[in-house]
Design an enzyme around this catalytic site. Structure first.
Site, mmCIF file in Angstrom:
data_model
loop_
_atom_site.group_PDB
_atom_site.id
_atom_site.type_symbol
_atom_site.label_atom_id
_atom_site.label_comp_id
_atom_site.label_asym_id
_atom_site.label_seq_id
_atom_site.Cartn_x
_atom_site.Cartn_y
_atom_site.Cartn_z
ATOM 1 C CE LYS A 185 -1.810 2.631 3.190
ATOM 2 N NZ LYS A 185 -1.881 3.971 2.565
ATOM 3 C CD GLU A 259 14.130 0.509 8.403
ATOM 4 O OE1 GLU A 259 14.651 1.511 8.922
ATOM 5 O OE2 GLU A 259 14.676 -0.601 8.368
ATOM 6 C CB CYS A 293 13.185 8.605 8.405
ATOM 7 S SG CYS A 293 13.890 7.595 7.117
ATOM 8 C CD GLU A 390 10.711 11.898 11.814
ATOM 9 O OE1 GLU A 390 9.638 11.309 12.050
ATOM 10 O OE2 GLU A 390 11.644 11.376 11.176
HETATM 11 P P1 NDP Z 1 2.165 7.529 8.783
HETATM 12 O O1 NDP Z 1 3.022 6.684 9.645
HETATM 13 O O2 NDP Z 1 0.793 7.824 9.222
HETATM 14 O O3 NDP Z 1 2.053 6.868 7.328
HETATM 15 C C1 NDP Z 1 2.901 5.887 6.780
HETATM 16 C C2 NDP Z 1 2.071 4.835 6.042
HETATM 17 O O4 NDP Z 1 1.270 4.103 6.971
HETATM 18 C C3 NDP Z 1 1.099 5.421 5.042
HETATM 19 O O5 NDP Z 1 0.961 4.551 3.940
HETATM 20 C C4 NDP Z 1 -0.171 5.498 5.863
HETATM 21 O O6 NDP Z 1 -1.315 5.587 5.083
HETATM 22 C C5 NDP Z 1 -0.100 4.194 6.619
HETATM 23 N N1 NDP Z 1 -0.903 4.149 7.835
HETATM 24 C C6 NDP Z 1 -1.441 5.171 8.561
HETATM 25 N N2 NDP Z 1 -2.090 4.694 9.653
HETATM 26 C C7 NDP Z 1 -1.956 3.347 9.617
HETATM 27 C C8 NDP Z 1 -2.403 2.277 10.476
HETATM 28 N N3 NDP Z 1 -3.094 2.525 11.599
HETATM 29 N N4 NDP Z 1 -2.072 1.016 10.149
HETATM 30 C C9 NDP Z 1 -1.344 0.746 9.055
HETATM 31 N N5 NDP Z 1 -0.922 1.698 8.205
HETATM 32 C C10 NDP Z 1 -1.203 2.984 8.479
HETATM 33 O O7 NDP Z 1 2.922 8.844 8.496
HETATM 34 P P2 NDP Z 1 2.281 10.188 7.907
HETATM 35 O O8 NDP Z 1 2.359 10.051 6.469
HETATM 36 O O9 NDP Z 1 0.959 10.506 8.441
HETATM 37 O O10 NDP Z 1 3.263 11.263 8.517
HETATM 38 C C11 NDP Z 1 3.151 11.636 9.886
HETATM 39 C C12 NDP Z 1 4.508 11.899 10.446
HETATM 40 O O11 NDP Z 1 5.257 10.715 10.424
HETATM 41 C C13 NDP Z 1 5.327 12.881 9.660
HETATM 42 O O12 NDP Z 1 5.052 14.180 10.032
HETATM 43 C C14 NDP Z 1 6.726 12.461 9.976
HETATM 44 O O13 NDP Z 1 7.140 13.061 11.166
HETATM 45 C C15 NDP Z 1 6.615 10.990 10.185
HETATM 46 N N6 NDP Z 1 7.015 10.195 9.013
HETATM 47 C C16 NDP Z 1 8.174 9.540 9.103
HETATM 48 C C17 NDP Z 1 8.615 8.808 8.025
HETATM 49 C C18 NDP Z 1 9.877 8.074 8.094
HETATM 50 O O14 NDP Z 1 10.344 7.578 7.082
HETATM 51 N N7 NDP Z 1 10.466 7.966 9.247
HETATM 52 C C19 NDP Z 1 7.883 8.733 6.766
HETATM 53 C C20 NDP Z 1 6.627 9.443 6.797
HETATM 54 C C21 NDP Z 1 6.251 10.140 7.897
HETATM 55 P P3 NDP Z 1 -1.825 7.078 4.661
HETATM 56 O O15 NDP Z 1 -0.756 7.674 3.836
HETATM 57 O O16 NDP Z 1 -2.991 6.799 3.864
HETATM 58 O O17 NDP Z 1 -2.061 7.803 5.936
#
Ligand code: NDP
Length: 483
Positions: A185, A259, A293, A390
């Site tokens: 996904k 990760e 990240c 972060e």
């Molecule tokens: P999320 O962790 O919410 O999203 C990452 C992925 O997980 C997306 O595909 C998301 O779907 C999906 N997801 C969301 N909720 C669930 C759940 N309960 N169970 C399974 N999968 C889920 O990150 P965000 O995109 O909302 O970003 C929020 C914050 O996270 C950022 O501000 C940043 O600080 C951090 N972040 C860190 C990353 C890293 O690589 N360390 C990468 C991205 C974000 P959907 O996109 O549809 O919400």
């Protein structure tokens, strides 16, 4: 009269004529595109233009994808020799390279990152991951991971929006090389390159069901995580969602790699090559708008050079070109979503309230879309939110130190432990510091360098397991742990 030299850049826009974006997309299940029932828009964050309508997968779609992946695993993929699997991976890598310009343009339109980065970093690295893992497919017995390595079965993979195609490659390539089939996904705001990748799978004649892509939001991700037909979960994203996933899989037999977030220290010792470290600081925090990240989001400066570094850094930041991501001159593109922009603004406001001093590069931000100027905060203390949380944006928090031990203590004073940077001309100091730092990846006199052969992952709240290299491969094989 003295004439003033001007170094203005003429616009150099990349053409978007190369990509065809369909008005509406379905899911990729069992080798075919199938229509979804509900849809949501995906937009270009630089202009707010609606690019397409993406399907929101519900229970029936996820069930169908898991079923297709199981069937492909049982009937085809698990029976195929590693050599044959490798051929498919090589084919996928080459087709990605052939379509690299199309992928780069699509990524930039959907994500907001500069075309220079999607063209020179994201897409070549994504192809490199498939090439690298293609080489492992027929050599698993010799990887030092046991004499009869065995795949988990069906892997559920959930990826974020900051490096959409690259994160897909990090997940899909090792899974397939090790003999798993996948249900992936992409993030809600950046599904388009994953859907183009599905077409690559079709062109490569990958057996139906080996790769399945369902689009949607967090609820779709949760359906994958909780599906009883999934054997292994691989997730990249926030620590918050990582914790939810860890709790969900704890009572099951599912294997899991996470990760998660980071708050990396980029340490500049007084004996560092200052001009080079300025480039490293800029690359560390402003690459990909800071949506990284492992970004070097905490600059830890030795007091004796702090003033010089900050002055030079401000001069350099004033030259960062912010704007149209499709322009080949652009250094800093759009923030990926309005939600992320609000989060960056909120944390920056906390920096002001808590007493740090904000400085932003003087630049004109476009009227439409989501933008944030490159920003540094000086006078930051370890207790400030901007030193602990972060921000995931182009915002750098600056702290100072007097002794090397103080630098290490400050660097390790974080719930995260993903990456770190050390800048010094003295090898012994670099080796000493890298042994003290609790971070999974440590760069010396450089920052944000990635390679498929190198394991990547973190300590503490930065996650579980590694991706890339032999260690990353082990996460897709049963009973092997390379923590
Ligand atoms: P999320 O962790 O919410 O999203 C990452 C992925 O997980 C997306 O595909 C998301 O779907 C999906 N997801 C969301 N909720 C669930 C759940 N309960 N169970 C399974 N999968 C889920 O990150 P965000 O995109 O909302 O970003 C929020 C914050 O996270 C950022 O501000 C940043 O600080 C951090 N972040 C860190 C990353 C890293 O690589 N360390 C990468 C991205 C974000 P959907 O996109 O549809 O919400």
């Amino acid at each position: 009269m003295e004439e003033k030299l001007s170094f203005e850049y003429a616009p150099a826009p990349e053409s978007r004529a190369l990509v065809t974006i369909k008005p509406k997309y379905g899911h990729f299940i069992g080798g075919k595109f199938v229509a979804g029932s509900k849809h949501f828009p995906t937009i270009n964050p630089a202009t707010e233009e609606v690019l397409s309508q993406i399907s929101l997968a519900g229970k029936t779609d996820v069930d169908a994808a898991v079923k297709a992946a199981r069937k492909a695993y049982t009937i085809t993929w698990s029976k195929m020799s590693g050599k044959e699997r490798g051929k498919y991976l090589f084919r996928i890598a080459r087709i990605m390279q052939e379509h690299s310009r199309e992928f780069a343009v699509l990524e930039t339109l959907d994500n907001g990152k500069p075309i220079r980065e999607s063209r020179d970093v994201d897409i070549p690295l994504a192809a490199a991951h498939f090439f690298y893992h293609a080489g492992w497919a027929d050599k698993l017995e010799y990887a030092g991971l046991g004499t009869t390595p065995k795949a988990h079965g069906v892997a559920g993979q959930i990826i974020p929006w900051n490096f959409p195609l690259l994160m897909l490659a990090w997940k899909v390539a090792p899974a397939l090389a090790a003999g798993n089939t996948v249900v992936l996904k992409p993030a809600e705001t950046t599904s388009l390159t994953a859907l183009l990748f599905a077409e690559v799978c079709q062109q490569a004649e990958l057996p139906a069901g080996v790769v399945n892509i369902v689009t949607g939001d967090g609820s779709t991700g949760a359906l994958i995580v909780n599906h009883p037909g999934i054997d292994k979960i691989a997730f990249t994203g926030s620590t918050e969602v990582g914790k939810i996933i860890a709790r969900a899989v704890a009572p099951t037999n599912k294997s899991v790699t996470l990760e998660l977030g980071g708050k990396a220290a980029n340490i500049i010792f007084e004996d560092a090559a200052i001009d080079e470290s300025i480039e490293g600081i800029v690359n560390g925090i402003f690459f990909n708008q800071g949506h990284v990240c492992c970004a070097g989001s905490r600059l830890i400066l030795q007091e004796s050079v702090a003033e010089e570094v900050i002055e030079k850094l401000k001069n350099r930041m004033a030259k960062i070109r912010v704007g149209d991501p499709m322009d080949k001159n652009t250094d800093l593109g759009a923030i990926n979503s309005n939600d992320q922009l609000l989060k960056i603004r909120e944390l920056s406001a906390a920096g002001d309230t808590e007493g740090a001093q904000r400085w932003s590069a003087p630049c004109e931000l476009p009227g439409k879309g989501f933008w944030f100027a490159p920003t540094i905060f000086t006078g930051v203390t370890q207790a400030h939110r901007i030193a602990r949380e972060e921000i995931f944006g182009p915002v750098l928090s600056v702290l100072t130190f007097r002794t090397p031990q103080e630098a290490i203590d400050k660097a390790n004073n974080t719930p995260f432990g993903l990456s770190a940077g050390i800048w010094s001309e003295k090898g012994s100091k670099v080796l000493w510091a890298s042994q003290q730092l609790r971070a999974g990846v440590i760069w010396t006199n450089t920052f944000n360098k990635f390679d498929p052969t190198s394991p990547f992952g973190g300590y503490k709240e930065s996650g579980w397991g590694r991706e890339g290299g032999r260690h990353g491969l082990s996460a897709y094989l049963k009973g092997v742990s390379h923590e």
